[in-house]
Write a protein that holds these residues in place. Structure first.
Motif, PDB file in Angstrom:
ATOM      1  N   ASN A  98       4.222   3.382 -13.445  1.00 25.62           N
ATOM      2  CA  ASN A  98       3.214   4.498 -14.067  1.00 25.62           C
ATOM      3  C   ASN A  98       4.292   5.483 -14.637  1.00 25.62           C
ATOM      4  O   ASN A  98       5.347   5.778 -14.077  1.00 25.62           O
ATOM      5  CB  ASN A  98       2.576   5.448 -12.954  1.00 25.62           C
ATOM      6  N   PHE A 140       5.670   9.023 -17.001  1.00 26.16           N
ATOM      7  CA  PHE A 140       4.926  10.264 -17.160  1.00 26.16           C
ATOM      8  C   PHE A 140       6.147  10.891 -18.166  1.00 26.16           C
ATOM      9  O   PHE A 140       7.263  10.826 -18.141  1.00 26.16           O
ATOM     10  CB  PHE A 140       5.171  11.052 -15.986  1.00 26.16           C
ATOM     11  N   ILE A 143       7.014   6.161 -11.633  1.00 31.76           N
ATOM     12  CA  ILE A 143       6.749   5.687 -10.350  1.00 31.76           C
ATOM     13  C   ILE A 143       6.624   4.113 -10.202  1.00 31.76           C
ATOM     14  O   ILE A 143       5.868   3.788 -11.287  1.00 31.76           O
ATOM     15  CB  ILE A 143       5.472   6.208  -9.895  1.00 31.76           C
ATOM     16  N   LEU A 144       7.335   3.718  -9.699  1.00 33.36           N
ATOM     17  CA  LEU A 144       7.241   1.951  -9.481  1.00 33.36           C
ATOM     18  C   LEU A 144       6.261   1.488  -8.740  1.00 33.36           C
ATOM     19  O   LEU A 144       6.007   2.235  -7.568  1.00 33.36           O
ATOM     20  CB  LEU A 144       8.666   1.513  -8.882  1.00 33.36           C
ATOM     21  N   SER A 145       5.776   0.451  -8.745  1.00 33.15           N
ATOM     22  CA  SER A 145       4.601   0.009  -8.055  1.00 33.15           C
ATOM     23  C   SER A 145       5.325  -0.378  -6.712  1.00 33.15           C
ATOM     24  O   SER A 145       6.463  -0.742  -6.684  1.00 33.15           O
ATOM     25  CB  SER A 145       4.279  -1.393  -8.737  1.00 33.15           C
ATOM     26  N   GLY A 146       4.563  -0.064  -5.707  1.00 29.63           N
ATOM     27  CA  GLY A 146       5.043  -0.387  -4.288  1.00 29.63           C
ATOM     28  C   GLY A 146       5.936   1.057  -3.797  1.00 29.63           C
ATOM     29  O   GLY A 146       6.520   0.640  -2.665  1.00 29.63           O
ATOM     30  N   ASN A 147       6.132   1.793  -4.615  1.00 28.57           N
ATOM     31  CA  ASN A 147       7.117   2.965  -4.293  1.00 28.57           C
ATOM     32  C   ASN A 147       6.379   4.342  -4.182  1.00 28.57           C
ATOM     33  O   ASN A 147       6.794   5.080  -5.056  1.00 28.57           O
ATOM     34  CB  ASN A 147       8.219   2.739  -5.287  1.00 28.57           C
ATOM     35  N   THR A 148       5.489   4.453  -3.448  1.00 25.52           N
ATOM     36  CA  THR A 148       4.549   5.643  -3.405  1.00 25.52           C
ATOM     37  C   THR A 148       5.077   6.856  -3.462  1.00 25.52           C
ATOM     38  O   THR A 148       6.006   7.222  -2.663  1.00 25.52           O
ATOM     39  CB  THR A 148       3.719   5.494  -2.055  1.00 25.52           C
ATOM     40  N   GLY A 149       4.775   7.498  -4.838  1.00 33.41           N
ATOM     41  CA  GLY A 149       5.111   8.963  -4.644  1.00 33.41           C
ATOM     42  C   GLY A 149       6.685   8.975  -5.413  1.00 33.41           C
ATOM     43  O   GLY A 149       6.918  10.309  -5.563  1.00 33.41           O
ATOM     44  N   LYS A 150       7.605   8.107  -5.237  1.00 30.15           N
ATOM     45  CA  LYS A 150       8.789   8.406  -5.649  1.00 30.15           C
ATOM     46  C   LYS A 150       9.193   8.371  -7.003  1.00 30.15           C
ATOM     47  O   LYS A 150       8.891   7.569  -7.853  1.00 30.15           O
ATOM     48  CB  LYS A 150       9.758   7.427  -5.174  1.00 30.15           C
ATOM     49  N   LEU A 151       9.398   9.581  -7.891  1.00 32.66           N
ATOM     50  CA  LEU A 151       9.401   9.736  -9.115  1.00 32.66           C
ATOM     51  C   LEU A 151      10.846   9.767  -9.370  1.00 32.66           C
ATOM     52  O   LEU A 151      11.492  10.288  -8.926  1.00 32.66           O
ATOM     53  CB  LEU A 151       8.857  11.331  -9.686  1.00 32.66           C
TER      54      LEU A 151
END
Lengths: 114, 113
Positions: A32, A34, A94-102
């Motif tokens: 994702n 931004f 944000i990487l898939s499988g890396n919830t929330g880590k920008l």
């Protein structure tokens, strides 16, 4: 390691000039994307985001960005900048499988001369 | 969206001391994060503050140096311990929902002498 690169660290433009800020990321999976902006003395705020669908996304204040998957890029554009666009711009993923880590790029300082 | 406040907004501290930064959100949120922005550099995630359990730290950050509390769904603190000049940074709190955008606080500008 996954990373985000912004090509331009400091950009100076005159009002009405067109803007393009480069952003590339290094990750082979789903991301994702931004763009955040920080105006002088203000909070970091979201300009636009891309999750899926039309790779050309529009954000606030006339900004848009295009996701090109083959180039791992998410460049920010604005056809005609204003003095009020003077700010620092950050690309982030944000990487898939890396919830929330920008993961942020280094940032680009844009200075628009009136 | 969420409105986030941080205290203090800035501080100047002596080497060897500790500073606790507070982050307050105007609504209950699942995920809270702490970032650092060193002078001239980008934002780096320090840790994810988990409600009811220990924080999850990123590589290069440890609990002894950056203890975090999350007593409820609207509040968190970050302590910068045994400070050195290299800890001079802006510390930001953010909140988010999984893979979606995050909302950021105004930041705490810390100078260590």
């Amino acid at each position: 390691a996954q990373s985000v690169s912004q090509h331009n660290h400091h950009v100076i433009l005159s009002e009405a000039a067109s803007l393009e800020l480069g952003c590339n990321y290094s990750y082979g999976g789903t991301v994702n994307l931004f763009w955040y902006v920080q105006y002088p003395g203000q909070h970091l705020q979201l300009l636009l985001k891309y999750f899926s669908g039309d790779p050309l996304v529009k954000g606030i204040k006339g900004f848009e960005a295009e996701f090109i998957k083959s180039k791992f890029s998410f460049n920010l554009r604005k056809p005609s900048v204003q003095w009020s666009d003077t700010a620092e711009y950050f690309c982030a993923v944000i990487l898939s499988g890396n919830t929330g880590k920008l993961i942020f790029g280094q940032g680009t300082t844009l200075q628009v001369k009136p | 969206s969420a409105v986030i406040s941080q205290k203090p907004s800035r501080d100047i501290c002596q080497r060897g001391t500790s500073l606790t930064i507070q982050c307050q959100v105007d609504s209950q949120v699942t995920m809270m994060f702490w970032y650092r922005q060193q002078p001239g550099q980008s934002l780096t995630l320090i840790a994810t503050a988990n409600q009811g359990s220990e924080a999850t730290y990123e590589s290069g950050f440890v609990i002894d140096k950056f203890p975090i509390s999350r007593p409820n769904l609207t509040f968190s603190t970050l302590t910068v311990s045994n400070m050195s000049p290299e800890d001079s940074s802006i510390y930001l709190c953010s909140v988010g929902q999984g893979f979606d955008e995050q909302f950021f606080g105004p930041g705490t500008r810390l100078t260590v002498l």
